[in-house]
Design a protein around this motif. Structure first.
Motif, PDB file in Angstrom:
ATOM      1  N   LEU A 225       0.810  -1.222   0.000  1.00  0.00           N
ATOM      2  CA  LEU A 225       0.000   0.000   0.000  1.00  0.00           C
ATOM      3  C   LEU A 225       0.846   1.276   0.000  1.00  0.00           C
ATOM      4  CD1 LEU A 225      -3.234  -0.374   2.176  1.00  0.00           C
ATOM      5  CD2 LEU A 225      -3.036   0.501  -0.153  1.00  0.00           C
ATOM      6  N   PRO A 226       1.787   1.429   0.929  1.00  0.00           N
ATOM      7  CA  PRO A 226       2.577   2.665   0.888  1.00  0.00           C
ATOM      8  C   PRO A 226       3.467   2.773  -0.345  1.00  0.00           C
ATOM      9  CG  PRO A 226       3.460   1.146   2.534  1.00  0.00           C
ATOM     10  CD  PRO A 226       2.161   0.575   2.077  1.00  0.00           C
ATOM     11  N   LEU A 227       3.792   1.637  -0.966  1.00  0.00           N
ATOM     12  CA  LEU A 227       4.627   1.668  -2.165  1.00  0.00           C
ATOM     13  C   LEU A 227       3.838   2.139  -3.377  1.00  0.00           C
ATOM     14  CD1 LEU A 227       6.605  -1.671  -1.692  1.00  0.00           C
ATOM     15  CD2 LEU A 227       7.441   0.643  -1.287  1.00  0.00           C
ATOM     16  N   VAL A 228       2.669   1.550  -3.593  1.00  0.00           N
ATOM     17  CA  VAL A 228       1.893   1.910  -4.779  1.00  0.00           C
ATOM     18  C   VAL A 228       1.219   3.270  -4.631  1.00  0.00           C
ATOM     19  CG1 VAL A 228       1.493  -0.495  -5.406  1.00  0.00           C
ATOM     20  CG2 VAL A 228      -0.178   0.679  -3.991  1.00  0.00           C
ATOM     21  N   GLN A 229       1.042   3.739  -3.389  1.00  0.00           N
ATOM     22  CA  GLN A 229       0.419   5.038  -3.151  1.00  0.00           C
ATOM     23  C   GLN A 229       1.441   6.090  -2.731  1.00  0.00           C
ATOM     24  OE1 GLN A 229      -2.601   4.385  -4.712  1.00  0.00           O
ATOM     25  NE2 GLN A 229      -3.409   5.786  -3.193  1.00  0.00           N
ATOM     26  N   GLU A 230       2.696   5.839  -3.029  1.00  0.00           N
ATOM     27  CA  GLU A 230       3.757   6.726  -2.545  1.00  0.00           C
ATOM     28  C   GLU A 230       3.563   8.168  -3.006  1.00  0.00           C
ATOM     29  OE1 GLU A 230       7.392   8.848  -2.108  1.00  0.00           O
ATOM     30  OE2 GLU A 230       6.559   8.295  -4.061  1.00  0.00           O
ATOM     31  N   TRP A 233      -0.209   9.503  -1.307  1.00  0.00           N
ATOM     32  CA  TRP A 233      -0.286   9.686   0.146  1.00  0.00           C
ATOM     33  C   TRP A 233       0.895  10.536   0.592  1.00  0.00           C
ATOM     34  CZ3 TRP A 233      -1.559   4.138   2.361  1.00  0.00           C
ATOM     35  CH2 TRP A 233      -2.838   3.769   1.923  1.00  0.00           C
ATOM     36  N   THR A 234       0.626  11.795   0.871  1.00  0.00           N
ATOM     37  CA  THR A 234       1.702  12.680   1.299  1.00  0.00           C
ATOM     38  C   THR A 234       2.050  12.432   2.760  1.00  0.00           C
ATOM     39  OG1 THR A 234       0.072  14.382   1.863  1.00  0.00           O
ATOM     40  CG2 THR A 234       1.025  14.451  -0.352  1.00  0.00           C
ATOM     41  N   GLY A 235       3.220  12.899   3.158  1.00  0.00           N
ATOM     42  CA  GLY A 235       3.646  12.699   4.538  1.00  0.00           C
ATOM     43  C   GLY A 235       4.349  11.371   4.735  1.00  0.00           C
ATOM     44  N   ARG A 236       4.855  11.188   5.933  1.00  0.00           N
ATOM     45  CA  ARG A 236       5.642   9.988   6.233  1.00  0.00           C
ATOM     46  C   ARG A 236       4.871   8.929   7.008  1.00  0.00           C
ATOM     47  NH1 ARG A 236      11.434  12.724   8.129  1.00  0.00           N
ATOM     48  NH2 ARG A 236      11.838  13.832   6.150  1.00  0.00           N
ATOM     49  N   LEU A 237       3.649   9.235   7.404  1.00  0.00           N
ATOM     50  CA  LEU A 237       2.894   8.291   8.223  1.00  0.00           C
ATOM     51  C   LEU A 237       2.663   6.972   7.503  1.00  0.00           C
ATOM     52  CD1 LEU A 237       1.462   7.882  10.931  1.00  0.00           C
ATOM     53  CD2 LEU A 237      -0.624   8.806   9.878  1.00  0.00           C
ATOM     54  N   LYS A 238       2.562   7.014   6.176  1.00  0.00           N
ATOM     55  CA  LYS A 238       2.303   5.786   5.414  1.00  0.00           C
ATOM     56  C   LYS A 238       3.379   4.728   5.637  1.00  0.00           C
ATOM     57  CE  LYS A 238       4.418   7.733   1.217  1.00  0.00           C
ATOM     58  NZ  LYS A 238       4.349   9.175   1.465  1.00  0.00           N
ATOM     59  N   TRP A 239       4.629   5.176   5.918  1.00  0.00           N
ATOM     60  CA  TRP A 239       5.714   4.220   6.091  1.00  0.00           C
ATOM     61  C   TRP A 239       5.611   3.461   7.413  1.00  0.00           C
ATOM     62  CZ3 TRP A 239       7.234   3.442   1.559  1.00  0.00           C
ATOM     63  CH2 TRP A 239       7.396   4.486   0.642  1.00  0.00           C
ATOM     64  N   ALA A 240       4.691   3.888   8.294  1.00  0.00           N
ATOM     65  CA  ALA A 240       4.462   3.140   9.535  1.00  0.00           C
ATOM     66  C   ALA A 240       3.890   1.756   9.241  1.00  0.00           C
ATOM     67  CB  ALA A 240       3.531   3.911  10.459  1.00  0.00           C
ATOM     68  N   THR A 414       4.706 -12.926  -6.757  1.00  0.00           N
ATOM     69  CA  THR A 414       4.430 -11.940  -5.716  1.00  0.00           C
ATOM     70  C   THR A 414       5.661 -11.067  -5.491  1.00  0.00           C
ATOM     71  OG1 THR A 414       2.843 -13.392  -4.602  1.00  0.00           O
ATOM     72  CG2 THR A 414       3.758 -11.588  -3.305  1.00  0.00           C
ATOM     73  N   GLY A 415       6.828 -11.702  -5.464  1.00  0.00           N
ATOM     74  CA  GLY A 415       8.068 -10.940  -5.349  1.00  0.00           C
ATOM     75  C   GLY A 415       8.240  -9.961  -6.500  1.00  0.00           C
ATOM     76  N   GLN A 416       7.871 -10.370  -7.706  1.00  0.00           N
ATOM     77  CA  GLN A 416       7.971  -9.477  -8.858  1.00  0.00           C
ATOM     78  C   GLN A 416       7.049  -8.268  -8.715  1.00  0.00           C
ATOM     79  OE1 GLN A 416       7.085 -12.060 -12.155  1.00  0.00           O
ATOM     80  NE2 GLN A 416       9.052 -13.139 -12.048  1.00  0.00           N
ATOM     81  N   ARG A 417       5.816  -8.512  -8.234  1.00  0.00           N
ATOM     82  CA  ARG A 417       4.865  -7.400  -8.057  1.00  0.00           C
ATOM     83  C   ARG A 417       5.334  -6.450  -6.958  1.00  0.00           C
ATOM     84  NH1 ARG A 417       3.805  -9.482 -11.926  1.00  0.00           N
ATOM     85  NH2 ARG A 417       4.738  -7.523 -12.559  1.00  0.00           N
ATOM     86  N   VAL A 418       5.810  -7.021  -5.840  1.00  0.00           N
ATOM     87  CA  VAL A 418       6.317  -6.185  -4.752  1.00  0.00           C
ATOM     88  C   VAL A 418       7.542  -5.405  -5.227  1.00  0.00           C
ATOM     89  CG1 VAL A 418       7.396  -6.193  -2.465  1.00  0.00           C
ATOM     90  CG2 VAL A 418       5.400  -7.629  -2.903  1.00  0.00           C
ATOM     91  N   GLY A 419       8.438  -6.077  -5.953  1.00  0.00           N
ATOM     92  CA  GLY A 419       9.618  -5.412  -6.475  1.00  0.00           C
ATOM     93  C   GLY A 419       9.254  -4.267  -7.409  1.00  0.00           C
ATOM     94  N   SER A 420       8.308  -4.494  -8.304  1.00  0.00           N
ATOM     95  CA  SER A 420       7.880  -3.441  -9.227  1.00  0.00           C
ATOM     96  C   SER A 420       7.345  -2.229  -8.466  1.00  0.00           C
ATOM     97  CB  SER A 420       6.809  -3.977 -10.182  1.00  0.00           C
ATOM     98  OG  SER A 420       7.323  -5.008 -10.997  1.00  0.00           O
ATOM     99  N   ALA A 421       6.483  -2.489  -7.465  1.00  0.00           N
ATOM    100  CA  ALA A 421       5.912  -1.391  -6.685  1.00  0.00           C
ATOM    101  C   ALA A 421       6.995  -0.634  -5.926  1.00  0.00           C
ATOM    102  CB  ALA A 421       4.866  -1.936  -5.714  1.00  0.00           C
ATOM    103  N   ALA A 422       7.920  -1.369  -5.317  1.00  0.00           N
ATOM    104  CA  ALA A 422       9.003  -0.731  -4.565  1.00  0.00           C
ATOM    105  C   ALA A 422       9.909   0.084  -5.486  1.00  0.00           C
ATOM    106  CB  ALA A 422       9.813  -1.785  -3.819  1.00  0.00           C
ATOM    107  N   GLY A 423      10.229  -0.473  -6.643  1.00  0.00           N
ATOM    108  CA  GLY A 423      11.100   0.230  -7.576  1.00  0.00           C
ATOM    109  C   GLY A 423      10.486   1.519  -8.084  1.00  0.00           C
ATOM    110  N   ILE A 424       9.192   1.454  -8.456  1.00  0.00           N
ATOM    111  CA  ILE A 424       8.514   2.662  -8.929  1.00  0.00           C
ATOM    112  C   ILE A 424       8.475   3.719  -7.833  1.00  0.00           C
ATOM    113  CG2 ILE A 424       6.246   3.573  -9.597  1.00  0.00           C
ATOM    114  CD1 ILE A 424       5.865   1.006 -11.237  1.00  0.00           C
ATOM    115  N   ALA A 425       8.266   3.284  -6.582  1.00  0.00           N
ATOM    116  CA  ALA A 425       8.251   4.235  -5.459  1.00  0.00           C
ATOM    117  C   ALA A 425       9.615   4.896  -5.289  1.00  0.00           C
ATOM    118  CB  ALA A 425       7.844   3.516  -4.176  1.00  0.00           C
ATOM    119  N   VAL A 426      10.684   4.111  -5.330  1.00  0.00           N
ATOM    120  CA  VAL A 426      12.029   4.648  -5.096  1.00  0.00           C
ATOM    121  C   VAL A 426      12.490   5.506  -6.273  1.00  0.00           C
ATOM    122  CG1 VAL A 426      14.461   4.034  -4.798  1.00  0.00           C
ATOM    123  CG2 VAL A 426      12.690   2.781  -3.544  1.00  0.00           C
TER     124      VAL A 426
END
Length: 500
Positions: A225-230, A233-240, A414-426
């Motif tokens: 959620l915090p990755l795909v909505q990076e 969702w403004t602010g840092r609370l999402k990383w909690a 699942t790892g590929q989907r998580v990786g894609s979301a994380a990469g796009i966020a970063v």
């Protein structure tokens, strides 16, 4: 626990059945990227808000990733043919519903259903390949699957641009979904006739691990959620949500170990992770997808927002990567049996070199000609991507017991989907931060691409380290030790050995 292997179907029928699987996989993966260029059309024709547009993209990725492992396990237990056809039917119907959506809210709902159905289809494909093919043929089949993965991801912006250019801005977004209907219907009809009826789990008393599904689903949701909505969702609370995800996934691991010790069938057989080939391959896949899928996100944004390319022209600009990826994946599928992990090392090196070439092209050839200048580097990167994805998939799944192939494929994807979301966020954060603070789009895209190269280099280091370890210790664990003594067959009549 063992399963009875049905005799292989005749050659032509097996390869035709693979064609059905790859067709369904193509349209489901295509929908992860085709909608990106259709978002302005949704805003213009449907009045979709920025939040609704975000959920059209991220909602599909979320539900896709959430159901992969449970759907794979369900296919292992109850039959992959039935699960595949059910998922394909729902996906096709949901595509029609998306195209007919009367409002943005309905579109988001139907998009969530479409993503869920895509997540049901995906792990059945890798499981069916494990059942239908053996040895070199299995490697070739996974090579074709790698081609589909690479092409469907890269060709999405082009396909969306073509449709919107042909139909117009008002209704172009609807045809992004309608295009799935004839393909989905044809694939379903062919699947009814061609997909083999392999037996499901031999133990009909096997229970579905519902509590494991709840723990895994909650953990993946909190992670993604915090990755795909990076950006939304403004602010840092999402990383909690990240430590929450870590706790839930740790609880899932402990629960699965407990289920295994009690002699019950877990959602994910943790003994799979005693296979070095599976653990390392899944990790390389996760990291690589975090690097290469982000390229199409930031690069096509740069071409449209800075250079002034249309959606169609931006899509055409990444076509060299798509074509080369298909060629590289097919070639990798043929060579992986002979060269193994060396191909992954060569492939990852090619992707890194290609992206560095794009960085140089953006600097030396600014303006409208940047697409032409980047064509050759993208071609090199595409060949490398095919040589990385296809052999890595083969090496990751080749020693997985067939009756766990669906769940194992679900874990990998699942790892590929998580990786894609994380990469796009970063990578997206790097790109947008520099753009907002300095306004220099050329530097922003270069920094974004260099970040993607850095991520890919991590995967390359892992692949090189594994290659060296194999050269020094070709059999790092006890020869002949199987993953599970009661499931020591891989479907080809060979023992499943650790250290693969």
């Amino acid at each position: 626990m063992t399963t009875v292997q049905a005799p292989p179907a005749p050659d032509d029928r097996r390869w035709k059945a693979l064609g059905v699987c790859l067709t369904a996989g193509f349209i489901s993966l295509l929908d992860t990227s085709i909608v990106n260029v259709a978002l302005p059309s949704m805003e213009h024709g449907l009045g979709a808000s920025e939040a609704a547009q975000s959920w059209v993209v991220s909602g599909y990725a979320l539900t896709f990733g959430l159901v992969l492992v449970p759907a794979g396990r369900l296919g292992d237990m109850r039959g992959r043919r039935q699960a595949f056809l059910f998922g394909l039917a729902v996906f096709t119907l949901a595509s029609a519903a998306c195209g007919l959506a009367p409002s943005a809210s309905w579109l988001v709902l139907f998009r969530l259903i479409q993503g869920t159905a895509a997540g049901v289809v995906a792990p059945q494909t890798s499981g069916l390949i494990q059942q239908m093919f053996q040895g070199a043929e299995r490697a070739k089949a996974f090579g074709l699957l790698g081609s589909v993965i690479g092409v469907s991801t890269a060709v999405g912006p082009l396909a969306g641009g073509l449709l919107i250019n042909a139909v117009g801005t008002d209704d172009g977004w609807r045809w992004v979904f309608f295009v799935n209907l004839p393909i989905g219907i044809a694939a379903f009809a062919a699947g009814l006739r061609l997909l083999p009826r392999f037996p499901a789990s031999a133990d009909k008393r096997e229970e579905f691990d519902l509590f494991g599904v709840l723990l895994l689903g909650s953990g993946v949701l909190a992670l993604m959620l915090p990755l795909v909505q990076e950006q939304q969702w403004t602010g840092r609370l999402k990383w909690a949500l990240m430590p929450v995800a870590a706790l839930l996934l740790a609880a899932f691991w402990a629960w699965e170990r407990r289920e295994g010790r009690r002699g019950r069938a877990p959602l994910v057989d943790l003994n799979l992770f005693s296979l070095r080939s599976f653990t390392l391959g899944a990790l390389i896949s996760l990291i690589y997808f975090a690097g290469f899928t982000t390229v199409f996100f930031v690069y096509t944004l740069f071409l449209q927002n800075t250079v002034g390319y249309s959606a169609l022209t931006a899509g055409l600009s990444v076509l060299p990567f798509a074509i080369a990826s298909a060629i590289g994946a097919a070639l990798g599928g043929r060579l992986v049996v002979r060269h193994g992990r060396k191909l992954v090392v060569v492939g990852l090196s090619g992707v890194a070199a290609g992206l560095l070439g794009v960085v140089v092209a953006v600097q030396l050839v600014p303006g409208q000609n940047v697409g032409w200048a980047s064509a050759l580097p993208l071609l090199i990167g595409g060949i490398g991507s095919g040589l990385a994805v296809s052999p890595n998939t083969t090496l990751t799944l080749t020693r997985v017991p067939v009756h766990r192939a669906g769940a194992a494929g679900g874990v990998l994807q699942t790892g590929q989907r998580v990786g894609s979301a994380a990469g796009i966020a970063v990578v997206g954060a790097v790109y947008f931060a520099h753009l907002a603070n300095h306004g220099r789009s050329v530097i922003a895209i270069q920094l974004g691409l260099l970040t993607a190269v850095g991520i890919i280099m991590i995967a390359l280091v892992l692949a090189v380290a594994d290659l060296r370890e194999r050269q020094v210790h070709p059999e790092p664990e006890r020869a002949g030790e199987t993953v599970r003594r009661d499931s020591g067959e891989d479907g080809a009549g060979e023992p499943v050995r650790r250290g693969a």
